[in-house]
Design a protein around this motif. Structure first.
Motif, short mmCIF file in Angstrom:
data_model
loop_
_atom_site.label_atom_id
_atom_site.label_comp_id
_atom_site.label_asym_id
_atom_site.label_seq_id
_atom_site.Cartn_x
_atom_site.Cartn_y
_atom_site.Cartn_z
N ALA A 1 -3.06 -1.95 -7.43
CA ALA A 1 -4.11 -1.86 -8.46
C ALA A 1 -4.50 -3.22 -9.03
CB ALA A 1 -3.69 -0.90 -9.56
N LEU B 1 -8.20 1.99 -4.31
CA LEU B 1 -6.89 1.89 -3.66
C LEU B 1 -6.87 2.53 -2.27
CD1 LEU B 1 -4.39 2.56 -6.58
CD2 LEU B 1 -4.71 0.43 -5.33
N SER C 1 1.10 3.18 -3.75
CA SER C 1 0.61 1.81 -3.75
C SER C 1 0.77 1.15 -5.12
CB SER C 1 -0.87 1.81 -3.35
OG SER C 1 -1.44 0.54 -3.53
N GLY D 1 0.85 -1.18 0.00
CA GLY D 1 0.00 0.00 0.00
C GLY D 1 0.89 1.23 0.00
N ASP E 1 -6.00 0.37 1.22
CA ASP E 1 -4.73 0.61 1.90
C ASP E 1 -4.81 0.15 3.36
OD1 ASP E 1 -2.05 1.72 1.53
OD2 ASP E 1 -2.64 3.13 3.09
#
Length: 174
Positions: free
Chosen positions: A33, A44, A30, A23, A48
């Motif tokens: 994806a 996203l 990060s 993350g 996280d």
């Protein structure tokens, strides 16, 4: 197409854990994806710090197991949540579900559910067994301090359950 097997799942999980996926950490954006993309209602930012179960799902789909991100057996959440994995395993009689660490010999490619690893709550972590050792397991895990890795954990009361998806498994015949 090669039949999905638990051995293939273990190989893929090992490789994916070593990417490593992460993350937002230490100012590095990060790279989750590909994992988050499998969950259409997620993004996203939401993922996280909360993506260990999504990592397991990503590895299962990469190994060729045909599993929807929200099987009908998941009553409370989809497979980006540890509880979703337990509901799914208990609800689909083709999947082996073994509660607790006692009396079960985990094998490479089994999914392991944990309680109270990071927080004092049930269903707080999940991984994929790579190897059983004498008193420990080696597991590929996502979201250990927001990064994937290969972690050695004791076989103890933090293990909630093991899940074994049968070789060649598809959620529904297609």
């Amino acid at each position: 197409m090669e039949k999905p097997t638990k051995e293939k799942l273990a190989r893929i999980a090992k490789d994916m854990a070593q990417v490593p996926f992460h993350g937002d950490i230490d100012g590095t954006a990060s790279n989750l994806a590909p994992i988050v993309r499998l969950f259409p209602t997620w993004d996203l930012k939401e993922a996280d710090g909360l993506w260990c179960a999504a990592f397991v799902y990503y590895c299962c789909t990469a190994a060729g197991f045909g599993i929807p991100y929200r099987p009908a057996e998941c009553k409370t959440c989809h497979l980006a949540g540890c509880l979703g994995w337990e509901e799914y395993a208990i609800g689909d009689q083709r999947i082996e579900y073994h509660k607790g660490a006692e009396g079960y010999a985990p094998e490479a490619g089994d999914i392991v559910l944990y309680d109270r690893v990071f927080e004092n709550k049930e269903h707080d972590h999940i991984g994929i067994v790579l190897e059983k050792r004498r008193r420990t397991i080696l597991a590929a895990e996502g979201n250990v301090n927001n990064i994937s890795g290969i972690i050695e954990r004791p076989i103890d009361d933090h293990i909630r359950a093991y899940i074994r998806i049968p070789d060649g498994y598809r959620y529904r015949d297609e």
